[in-house]
Design an enzyme around this catalytic site. Structure first.
Site, short mmCIF file in Angstrom:
data_model
loop_
_atom_site.label_atom_id
_atom_site.label_comp_id
_atom_site.label_asym_id
_atom_site.label_seq_id
_atom_site.Cartn_x
_atom_site.Cartn_y
_atom_site.Cartn_z
N ALA A 109 -19.95 -2.67 -0.80
CA ALA A 109 -19.36 -3.14 0.45
C ALA A 109 -19.19 -1.99 1.43
O ALA A 109 -19.04 -0.82 1.04
CB ALA A 109 -18.00 -3.78 0.18
N VAL B 242 0.99 1.11 -7.06
CA VAL B 242 0.74 0.23 -8.21
C VAL B 242 0.73 0.97 -9.53
O VAL B 242 0.70 0.34 -10.59
CB VAL B 242 -0.57 -0.57 -8.03
N ASP C 258 0.86 -1.18 0.00
CA ASP C 258 0.00 0.00 0.00
C ASP C 258 0.89 1.23 0.00
O ASP C 258 2.07 1.15 0.36
CB ASP C 258 -0.91 0.02 1.24
N TYR D 192 -15.69 3.76 -13.37
CA TYR D 192 -15.44 2.63 -12.45
C TYR D 192 -15.93 1.32 -13.06
O TYR D 192 -15.22 0.30 -13.03
CB TYR D 192 -16.13 2.91 -11.12
N LYS E 32 -13.75 -2.14 -13.97
CA LYS E 32 -13.99 -3.44 -13.37
C LYS E 32 -14.43 -4.47 -14.42
O LYS E 32 -14.14 -5.67 -14.27
CB LYS E 32 -15.04 -3.32 -12.26
#
Length: 250
Positions: free
Chosen positions: A177, A53, A37, A144, A148
């Protein structure tokens, strides 16, 4: 449980939300769990390694650091991701590039750095974090959702490419979530309580998905006991993808 005993697992985005829950569960099941992270503030039993990343040099240095310290890499959970709001016209090119850079290219960068080490593992597995947004047309989630959808397609392509190398590749597709990002969206809504109620009602089981529930699905897909499972996208969404219920009381 010790299914992961002796295995080294890396979880990107491992310092919060689904990533943190996943890293903790893998550690509880016997793995050496390493959280990648930009914020490495995790404590025992987890090991934190700083990793951006979106930066190939950062990714390769982080993977090298894990292998140098622990001697191997067996499980990779590509969980790092960011969200975005708006329809297809709401965001400019820079925002599209930003989201795709983290959510899609981030998986590619970490996976290609990890592959040489995964090929030497007797229990190699990659699990990517997709989303219900890849399957369901959700309002104001154009960027988004596109990212995905790419994750789901990439998962299948990677599974095909690497199955004969002994590397299994799967994905989870969480529903909405209860994570820090969703919390921030709720806080910014004009009526946070009403917005939460709407998100809960959208899922057939009537509540938000928990980070621990997604972590459990990731651990299933990553575990050696699932050695014949590859090329699968596992929904963890309270039935949102597959169920079509009648209105309550009807």
């Amino acid at each position: 449980m010790s299914e992961f005993e002796g295995l080294v697992a890396v979880v990107t985005g491992g310092a919060s939300g689904i990533g943190l829950a996943t890293a903790r569960l893998l550690a509880a099941r016997g793995a050496v769990a390493v959280a990648f992270d930009v914020d490495t503030g995790v404590g025992p039993p987890l090991h934190g390694v700083r990793c951006d990343v979106t930066d190939d040099a950062s990714v390769r240095a982080a993977v090298d650091a894990v292998v140098e310290r622990f001697g191997r890499l067996d499980v990779l959970v590509n969980n790092a991701g960011i969200g975005a709001q708006g329809d297809v016209a709401a965001n400019g090119d820079d925002e599209w590039r930003r989201v795709l850079d983290v959510n899609v290219l981030g998986i590619a960068r970490v996976s290609r750095a990890a592959l040489p080490h995964l090929r030497r593992s007797p229990a190699a597995a990659i699990v990517n974090t997709g989303s219900i947004a890849a399957w369901a047309g959700l309002p104001r989630r154009a960027v988004y959702s596109a990212s995905k959808g790419a994750v789901h397609a990439l998962t299948l392509a990677m599974a095909a490419d690497h199955v004969r190398e002994g590397i299994r590749v799967n994905a989870v597709a969480p529903g909405t979530a209860d994570t820090p990002w969703v919390g921030r969206l709720l806080d910014a809504a004009p009526d946070p309580a009403a917005e939460r109620a709407a998100l809960e009602a959208r899922q057939p089981h009537g509540r938000l998905v928990t980070a621990d529930e997604v972590a459990g699905a990731v651990a299933y897909l990553a575990g050696p006991l699932s050695g014949s499972t590859t090329g699968t996208v596992l929904a963890v969404d309270g039935g949102m993808h597959g169920l079509r219920l009648r209105p309550a009381g009807s």
